[in-house]
Design a protein around this motif. Sequence first.
Motif, mmCIF file in Angstrom:
data_model
loop_
_atom_site.group_PDB
_atom_site.id
_atom_site.type_symbol
_atom_site.label_atom_id
_atom_site.label_comp_id
_atom_site.label_asym_id
_atom_site.label_seq_id
_atom_site.Cartn_x
_atom_site.Cartn_y
_atom_site.Cartn_z
ATOM 1 N N MET A 32 10.401 28.709 -4.101
ATOM 2 C CA MET A 32 10.630 29.911 -4.888
ATOM 3 C C MET A 32 11.068 31.037 -3.957
ATOM 4 N N SER A 33 12.189 31.657 -4.281
ATOM 5 C CA SER A 33 12.682 32.810 -3.528
ATOM 6 C C SER A 33 12.638 34.033 -4.430
ATOM 7 N N ARG A 34 12.184 35.136 -3.866
ATOM 8 C CA ARG A 34 12.141 36.397 -4.602
ATOM 9 C C ARG A 34 12.400 37.509 -3.597
ATOM 10 N N ASP A 35 13.447 38.292 -3.836
ATOM 11 C CA ASP A 35 13.859 39.350 -2.923
ATOM 12 C C ASP A 35 14.080 38.746 -1.538
ATOM 13 N N ASN A 36 13.300 39.153 -0.563
ATOM 14 C CA ASN A 36 13.490 38.615 0.789
ATOM 15 C C ASN A 36 12.355 37.665 1.179
ATOM 16 N N LEU A 37 11.596 37.173 0.211
ATOM 17 C CA LEU A 37 10.497 36.244 0.483
ATOM 18 C C LEU A 37 10.819 34.860 -0.081
ATOM 19 N N THR A 38 10.371 33.827 0.619
ATOM 20 C CA THR A 38 10.540 32.454 0.170
ATOM 21 C C THR A 38 9.232 31.708 0.395
ATOM 22 N N PHE A 39 8.782 31.000 -0.640
ATOM 23 C CA PHE A 39 7.567 30.186 -0.543
ATOM 24 C C PHE A 39 7.898 28.768 -0.965
ATOM 25 N N GLY A 40 7.166 27.822 -0.398
ATOM 26 C CA GLY A 40 7.410 26.441 -0.771
ATOM 27 C C GLY A 40 6.171 25.585 -0.646
ATOM 28 N N VAL A 41 6.136 24.542 -1.478
ATOM 29 C CA VAL A 41 5.099 23.516 -1.405
ATOM 30 C C VAL A 41 5.820 22.173 -1.463
ATOM 31 N N THR A 42 5.498 21.302 -0.531
ATOM 32 C CA THR A 42 6.119 19.983 -0.469
ATOM 33 C C THR A 42 5.024 18.935 -0.385
ATOM 34 N N TRP A 43 5.185 17.871 -1.159
ATOM 35 C CA TRP A 43 4.276 16.730 -1.088
ATOM 36 C C TRP A 43 5.125 15.492 -0.900
ATOM 37 N N CYS A 44 4.780 14.684 0.078
ATOM 38 C CA CYS A 44 5.486 13.433 0.323
ATOM 39 C C CYS A 44 4.473 12.297 0.328
ATOM 40 N N HIS A 45 4.839 11.209 -0.340
ATOM 41 C CA HIS A 45 3.955 10.048 -0.412
ATOM 42 C C HIS A 45 4.748 8.804 -0.044
ATOM 43 N N LEU A 46 4.209 8.047 0.882
ATOM 44 C CA LEU A 46 4.748 6.734 1.221
ATOM 45 C C LEU A 46 3.641 5.746 0.911
ATOM 46 N N GLY A 47 3.878 4.825 -0.008
ATOM 47 C CA GLY A 47 2.800 3.918 -0.385
ATOM 48 C C GLY A 47 3.313 2.632 -0.980
ATOM 49 N N SER A 48 2.350 1.768 -1.245
ATOM 50 C CA SER A 48 2.666 0.465 -1.808
ATOM 51 C C SER A 48 1.730 0.177 -2.964
ATOM 52 N N ASP A 49 2.161 -0.728 -3.812
ATOM 53 C CA ASP A 49 1.249 -1.306 -4.785
ATOM 54 C C ASP A 49 0.341 -2.267 -4.022
ATOM 55 N N PRO A 50 -0.769 -2.696 -4.621
ATOM 56 C CA PRO A 50 -1.609 -3.678 -3.920
ATOM 57 C C PRO A 50 -0.798 -4.928 -3.549
ATOM 58 N N MET A 51 -0.928 -5.364 -2.289
ATOM 59 C CA MET A 51 -0.218 -6.544 -1.794
ATOM 60 C C MET A 51 -1.234 -7.612 -1.408
ATOM 61 N N LEU A 52 -0.869 -8.866 -1.612
ATOM 62 C CA LEU A 52 -1.753 -9.967 -1.258
ATOM 63 C C LEU A 52 -1.867 -10.096 0.254
ATOM 64 N N ILE A 53 -3.068 -10.375 0.719
ATOM 65 C CA ILE A 53 -3.268 -10.679 2.131
ATOM 66 C C ILE A 53 -2.929 -12.150 2.317
ATOM 67 N N ARG A 54 -1.954 -12.426 3.158
ATOM 68 C CA ARG A 54 -1.482 -13.791 3.380
ATOM 69 C C ARG A 54 -1.702 -14.161 4.843
ATOM 70 N N THR A 55 -2.003 -15.398 5.083
ATOM 71 C CA THR A 55 -2.173 -15.913 6.438
ATOM 72 C C THR A 55 -1.395 -17.214 6.560
ATOM 73 N N ALA A 56 -1.338 -17.755 7.768
ATOM 74 C CA ALA A 56 -0.669 -19.042 7.981
ATOM 75 C C ALA A 56 -1.405 -20.152 7.248
ATOM 76 N N PHE A 57 -2.723 -20.014 7.102
ATOM 77 C CA PHE A 57 -3.508 -21.039 6.427
ATOM 78 C C PHE A 57 -3.514 -20.852 4.912
ATOM 79 N N GLU A 58 -3.273 -19.647 4.439
ATOM 80 C CA GLU A 58 -3.220 -19.354 3.010
ATOM 81 C C GLU A 58 -1.967 -18.528 2.716
ATOM 82 N N PRO A 59 -0.788 -19.183 2.700
ATOM 83 C CA PRO A 59 0.460 -18.448 2.522
ATOM 84 C C PRO A 59 0.591 -17.775 1.152
ATOM 85 N N ASP A 60 -0.158 -18.245 0.156
ATOM 86 C CA ASP A 60 -0.124 -17.617 -1.162
ATOM 87 C C ASP A 60 -1.266 -16.630 -1.349
#
Length: 195
Positions: free
Chosen positions: A84-112
């Motif tokens: 938001m800018s007003r006259d000679n002032l500027t304010f801002g709010v930023t939110w950034c999210h990096l994420g995943s849905d739940p993922m299966l834990i896989r191993t060489a012994f349990e590939p699925d």
Amino acid sequence: VVSMASLAGAEQFARIGGYWGQFTRIPVDARGEAMGLATTVNPQGPLAFWWNPAPLPESDRVEVSYTIRDYAADLEWRPLAVRMSRDNLTFGVTWCHLGSDPMLIRTAFEPDGDGETFEISSDLVLISGAVDLVPWLVDGPSPWAWSVGANTRYVREKLVEDETSAIDGDLGTTLARTLVDDEGYVSIIDDDPFD
């Protein structure tokens, strides 16, 4: 347009994450990415505070930007910014999210997998403010703009059961001179230098 980052060498001010916080290096907009992350001198739009804590005030308005972008390894990158800018002032709010849905834990012994899952979640909240000092220093119109600003940043990362967070901040300044004449044309050459 001049910025302290460009005077001192932009490499020193690059978005460098340490052992954690690597996601803060991901560009938040196409313009910044296309310019090779060199937007610290002239950031524009709602994501301007991501690049420089002292963007120049634009016209009096509220701007919003929200992007959902697929990223590597089934991750989603979601930056949301309000400026938001007003006259000679500027304010801002930023939110950034990096994420995943739940993922299966896989191993060489349990590939699925065995039904156990894990999630990746990284968040950043940026609260920013900047002021153009020229209207307070000069009576009447001026081709100059000098902005100073500050960011306060909260970063949190979670991977499986490990979680870490931090708070930091930065200061910045931008000095710019418009090159528009009385008729609205951009001109850097005087038509008659002897006039």
